[in-house]
Design a protein around this motif. Sequence first.
Motif, mmCIF file in Angstrom:
data_model
loop_
_atom_site.group_PDB
_atom_site.id
_atom_site.type_symbol
_atom_site.label_atom_id
_atom_site.label_comp_id
_atom_site.label_asym_id
_atom_site.label_seq_id
_atom_site.Cartn_x
_atom_site.Cartn_y
_atom_site.Cartn_z
ATOM 1 N N ASP A 103 0.719 -1.257 -0.122
ATOM 2 C CA ASP A 103 0.244 -0.049 -0.155
ATOM 3 C C ASP A 103 0.879 1.051 0.141
ATOM 4 N N GLU A 104 2.790 0.872 0.349
ATOM 5 C CA GLU A 104 3.271 1.868 0.059
ATOM 6 C C GLU A 104 3.002 3.255 -0.919
ATOM 7 N N CYS A 105 2.331 2.397 -2.301
ATOM 8 C CA CYS A 105 3.050 2.547 -3.593
ATOM 9 C C CYS A 105 0.950 4.250 -3.887
ATOM 10 N N PRO A 106 1.506 5.052 -3.938
ATOM 11 C CA PRO A 106 0.294 6.206 -4.356
ATOM 12 C C PRO A 106 -0.819 6.017 -5.680
ATOM 13 N N TYR A 107 -1.102 5.843 -5.096
ATOM 14 C CA TYR A 107 -2.833 5.482 -6.705
ATOM 15 C C TYR A 107 -3.409 6.570 -7.046
ATOM 16 N N PHE A 108 -3.227 6.687 -8.541
ATOM 17 C CA PHE A 108 -3.562 7.266 -9.008
ATOM 18 C C PHE A 108 -4.911 6.637 -10.391
ATOM 19 N N PRO A 109 -6.064 7.195 -9.967
ATOM 20 C CA PRO A 109 -7.141 6.738 -11.220
ATOM 21 C C PRO A 109 -6.858 7.290 -12.312
ATOM 22 N N GLY A 110 -7.140 6.356 -13.327
ATOM 23 C CA GLY A 110 -6.307 5.972 -14.654
ATOM 24 C C GLY A 110 -5.405 5.913 -15.318
ATOM 25 N N LYS A 111 -4.195 5.873 -13.970
ATOM 26 C CA LYS A 111 -2.708 3.944 -14.499
ATOM 27 C C LYS A 111 -3.228 2.891 -14.066
ATOM 28 N N ARG A 112 -2.552 2.415 -15.672
ATOM 29 C CA ARG A 112 -2.471 0.970 -15.495
ATOM 30 C C ARG A 112 -1.407 0.522 -14.688
ATOM 31 N N TYR A 113 -1.750 -0.219 -13.392
ATOM 32 C CA TYR A 113 -0.951 -1.000 -12.328
ATOM 33 C C TYR A 113 -0.991 -2.597 -12.374
ATOM 34 N N GLU A 114 0.489 -3.118 -11.921
ATOM 35 C CA GLU A 114 0.181 -3.949 -12.564
ATOM 36 C C GLU A 114 1.601 -4.637 -11.082
ATOM 37 N N ASP A 115 0.672 -6.162 -10.596
ATOM 38 C CA ASP A 115 1.646 -6.464 -9.369
ATOM 39 C C ASP A 115 2.157 -8.046 -9.609
ATOM 40 N N TRP A 116 3.644 -7.620 -9.457
ATOM 41 C CA TRP A 116 4.185 -8.501 -10.311
ATOM 42 C C TRP A 116 4.842 -9.148 -8.389
ATOM 43 N N LYS A 117 4.069 -10.686 -8.629
ATOM 44 C CA LYS A 117 4.829 -11.483 -7.385
ATOM 45 C C LYS A 117 5.957 -11.935 -7.568
ATOM 46 N N LEU A 118 7.080 -11.634 -7.159
ATOM 47 C CA LEU A 118 8.208 -12.196 -7.412
ATOM 48 C C LEU A 118 8.943 -12.549 -6.186
ATOM 49 N N ASP A 119 9.843 -13.030 -5.895
ATOM 50 C CA ASP A 119 11.030 -13.870 -4.699
ATOM 51 C C ASP A 119 11.901 -11.928 -4.762
ATOM 52 N N ASP A 120 11.780 -12.237 -3.607
ATOM 53 C CA ASP A 120 13.001 -11.112 -3.367
ATOM 54 C C ASP A 120 14.420 -11.200 -3.141
ATOM 55 N N PRO A 121 15.347 -10.735 -3.701
ATOM 56 C CA PRO A 121 16.619 -11.294 -4.013
ATOM 57 C C PRO A 121 18.182 -10.740 -3.231
ATOM 58 N N ALA A 122 17.018 -9.875 -2.421
ATOM 59 C CA ALA A 122 17.963 -9.211 -1.158
ATOM 60 C C ALA A 122 18.638 -10.686 -0.460
ATOM 61 N N GLY A 123 19.873 -10.065 0.270
ATOM 62 C CA GLY A 123 20.515 -10.639 0.673
ATOM 63 C C GLY A 123 20.807 -12.779 0.275
ATOM 64 N N ARG A 124 20.145 -13.099 -1.024
ATOM 65 C CA ARG A 124 20.764 -14.407 -1.928
ATOM 66 C C ARG A 124 22.030 -14.086 -2.636
ATOM 67 N N GLY A 125 22.520 -14.809 -2.942
ATOM 68 C CA GLY A 125 23.501 -15.570 -3.772
ATOM 69 C C GLY A 125 23.417 -15.222 -5.042
ATOM 70 N N ILE A 126 23.857 -15.438 -6.284
ATOM 71 C CA ILE A 126 23.350 -15.702 -7.582
ATOM 72 C C ILE A 126 23.615 -16.296 -8.014
ATOM 73 N N ASP A 127 23.775 -17.187 -7.591
ATOM 74 C CA ASP A 127 22.978 -18.478 -7.826
ATOM 75 C C ASP A 127 20.956 -18.188 -7.668
ATOM 76 N N ALA A 128 20.417 -18.245 -6.054
ATOM 77 C CA ALA A 128 18.982 -17.702 -6.317
ATOM 78 C C ALA A 128 18.396 -16.471 -7.102
ATOM 79 N N VAL A 129 19.501 -15.657 -7.461
ATOM 80 C CA VAL A 129 18.430 -14.585 -8.066
ATOM 81 C C VAL A 129 18.877 -14.920 -9.344
ATOM 82 N N ARG A 130 19.670 -15.993 -9.983
ATOM 83 C CA ARG A 130 19.429 -16.082 -11.688
ATOM 84 C C ARG A 130 18.704 -16.582 -11.958
#
Length: 152
Positions: A103-130
Amino acid sequence: MGSPVPVPPASGNHAAGPARPSVLFVCVHNAGRSQMAAGFLTALGQGRIEVRSAGSQPAETVNPAAVAAMAELGIDLSAETPKVLTTDAVQASDVVITMGCGDECPYFPGKRYEDWKLDDPAGRGIDAVRPIRDEIRERVEALIASLLPPVA
Protein backbone atom coordinates in the motif's frame (compact mmCIF):
# COMPACT_ATOMS: atom_id res chain seq x y z
CA MET A 1 17.43 -17.83 -20.77
CA GLY A 2 21.00 -16.86 -20.17
CA SER A 3 21.64 -15.40 -23.61
CA PRO A 4 22.85 -11.80 -23.68
CA VAL A 5 20.24 -9.14 -24.22
CA PRO A 6 20.94 -7.01 -27.27
CA VAL A 7 21.43 -3.43 -26.18
CA PRO A 8 20.56 -0.76 -28.73
CA PRO A 9 23.32 1.63 -29.78
CA ALA A 10 23.50 4.81 -27.76
CA SER A 11 21.74 7.66 -29.48
CA GLY A 12 20.48 11.00 -28.34
CA ASN A 13 17.11 10.55 -30.04
CA HIS A 14 15.08 7.54 -28.96
CA ALA A 15 11.82 9.44 -28.96
CA ALA A 16 8.97 7.86 -30.84
CA GLY A 17 6.78 10.93 -30.47
CA PRO A 18 4.32 11.80 -27.74
CA ALA A 19 2.76 8.32 -27.80
CA ARG A 20 5.84 6.76 -26.18
CA PRO A 21 4.52 4.87 -23.14
CA SER A 22 6.18 5.22 -19.75
CA VAL A 23 6.62 2.53 -17.09
CA LEU A 24 7.55 2.85 -13.42
CA PHE A 25 8.87 -0.19 -11.55
CA VAL A 26 8.46 0.03 -7.78
CA CYS A 27 9.75 -2.18 -4.98
CA VAL A 28 10.62 -1.41 -1.37
CA HIS A 29 14.37 -0.87 -1.69
CA ASN A 30 14.75 -0.21 -5.44
CA ALA A 31 17.86 -2.36 -5.21
CA GLY A 32 16.96 -5.66 -6.91
CA ARG A 33 13.71 -6.53 -8.67
CA SER A 34 12.80 -3.05 -9.88
CA GLN A 35 16.37 -2.34 -11.00
CA MET A 36 16.54 -5.60 -12.98
CA ALA A 37 13.13 -4.90 -14.55
CA ALA A 38 14.18 -1.38 -15.53
CA GLY A 39 17.42 -2.73 -16.98
CA PHE A 40 15.57 -5.27 -19.11
CA LEU A 41 12.96 -2.75 -20.28
CA THR A 42 15.65 -0.22 -21.19
CA ALA A 43 17.55 -2.83 -23.22
CA LEU A 44 14.63 -4.69 -24.78
CA GLY A 45 12.42 -1.62 -25.31
CA GLN A 46 15.15 -0.04 -27.46
CA GLY A 47 14.20 3.50 -26.50
CA ARG A 48 10.53 3.06 -27.42
CA ILE A 49 9.40 3.10 -23.77
CA GLU A 50 10.31 5.58 -21.06
CA VAL A 51 11.64 3.66 -18.03
CA ARG A 52 11.66 4.65 -14.36
CA SER A 53 12.27 2.75 -11.14
CA ALA A 54 11.95 3.74 -7.50
CA GLY A 55 11.52 2.40 -3.99
CA SER A 56 9.32 3.28 -1.06
CA GLN A 57 12.36 2.88 1.25
CA PRO A 58 15.38 2.96 -1.09
CA ALA A 59 18.56 1.15 -0.11
CA GLU A 60 22.01 2.72 -0.26
CA THR A 61 23.16 0.64 -3.24
CA VAL A 62 21.86 -1.80 -5.83
CA ASN A 63 22.09 -5.46 -4.75
CA PRO A 64 25.50 -6.79 -5.94
CA ALA A 65 23.98 -10.19 -6.84
CA ALA A 66 21.40 -8.43 -9.05
CA VAL A 67 24.18 -6.42 -10.71
CA ALA A 68 26.19 -9.61 -11.32
CA ALA A 69 23.17 -11.56 -12.64
CA MET A 70 22.30 -8.82 -15.11
CA ALA A 71 25.95 -8.44 -16.19
CA GLU A 72 25.83 -12.10 -17.26
CA LEU A 73 23.29 -11.00 -19.90
CA GLY A 74 25.19 -7.90 -20.95
CA ILE A 75 23.15 -5.37 -18.96
CA ASP A 76 25.21 -3.09 -16.72
CA LEU A 77 23.46 -1.92 -13.54
CA SER A 78 26.69 -0.98 -11.76
CA ALA A 79 26.12 2.77 -12.14
CA GLU A 80 22.47 2.66 -10.99
CA THR A 81 21.44 4.02 -7.62
CA PRO A 82 18.22 3.38 -5.71
CA LYS A 83 15.77 6.28 -5.98
CA VAL A 84 12.94 7.33 -3.70
CA LEU A 85 9.38 6.87 -4.94
CA THR A 86 7.68 10.20 -5.61
CA THR A 87 4.13 11.10 -6.44
CA ASP A 88 5.46 12.88 -9.55
CA ALA A 89 7.04 9.66 -10.84
CA VAL A 90 3.73 7.83 -10.49
CA GLN A 91 1.77 10.64 -12.12
CA ALA A 92 4.22 10.79 -15.04
CA SER A 93 3.93 7.04 -15.75
CA ASP A 94 1.33 5.24 -17.83
CA VAL A 95 2.02 1.86 -16.21
CA VAL A 96 3.06 1.26 -12.60
CA ILE A 97 4.48 -2.17 -11.81
CA THR A 98 4.71 -2.90 -8.09
CA MET A 99 6.87 -5.65 -6.64
CA GLY A 100 6.10 -6.03 -2.98
CA CYS A 101 5.66 -2.41 -1.93
CA GLY A 102 2.04 -3.02 -0.96
CA ASP A 103 0.00 0.00 0.00
CA GLU A 104 3.01 2.34 0.02
CA CYS A 105 2.62 3.05 -3.68
CA PRO A 106 0.37 6.05 -4.41
CA TYR A 107 -2.70 5.22 -6.48
CA PHE A 108 -4.03 7.46 -9.25
CA PRO A 109 -7.19 6.58 -11.20
CA GLY A 110 -6.61 5.99 -14.88
CA LYS A 111 -3.15 4.46 -14.47
CA ARG A 112 -2.50 0.84 -15.36
CA TYR A 113 -1.25 -0.99 -12.29
CA GLU A 114 0.21 -4.48 -12.12
CA ASP A 115 1.54 -6.24 -9.04
CA TRP A 116 4.26 -8.73 -9.89
CA LYS A 117 4.67 -11.37 -7.20
CA LEU A 118 8.40 -12.11 -7.27
CA ASP A 119 10.83 -13.44 -4.71
CA ASP A 120 13.00 -10.74 -3.15
CA PRO A 121 16.67 -11.16 -4.14
CA ALA A 122 17.87 -9.31 -1.01
CA GLY A 123 20.46 -11.32 0.89
CA ARG A 124 20.60 -14.08 -1.74
CA GLY A 125 23.54 -15.27 -3.79
CA ILE A 126 23.68 -15.13 -7.57
CA ASP A 127 22.46 -18.74 -7.95
CA ALA A 128 19.20 -17.76 -6.21
CA VAL A 129 18.94 -14.45 -8.08
CA ARG A 130 19.20 -15.93 -11.61
CA PRO A 131 15.69 -17.52 -11.59
CA ILE A 132 14.22 -14.24 -10.30
CA ARG A 133 16.07 -12.37 -13.06
CA ASP A 134 14.80 -14.79 -15.69
CA GLU A 135 11.19 -14.48 -14.49
CA ILE A 136 11.50 -10.69 -14.59
CA ARG A 137 12.80 -10.90 -18.18
CA GLU A 138 9.76 -12.99 -19.23
CA ARG A 139 7.38 -10.51 -17.60
CA VAL A 140 9.14 -7.53 -19.19
CA GLU A 141 8.93 -9.19 -22.62
CA ALA A 142 5.16 -9.67 -22.11
CA LEU A 143 4.85 -6.06 -20.93
CA ILE A 144 6.60 -4.79 -24.06
CA ALA A 145 4.28 -6.88 -26.24
CA SER A 146 1.28 -5.31 -24.48
CA LEU A 147 2.57 -1.75 -24.89
CA LEU A 148 4.08 -1.68 -28.37
CA PRO A 149 3.01 -2.84 -31.79
CA PRO A 150 5.10 -5.70 -33.17
CA VAL A 151 8.26 -4.62 -34.96
CA ALA A 152 8.09 -5.49 -38.64
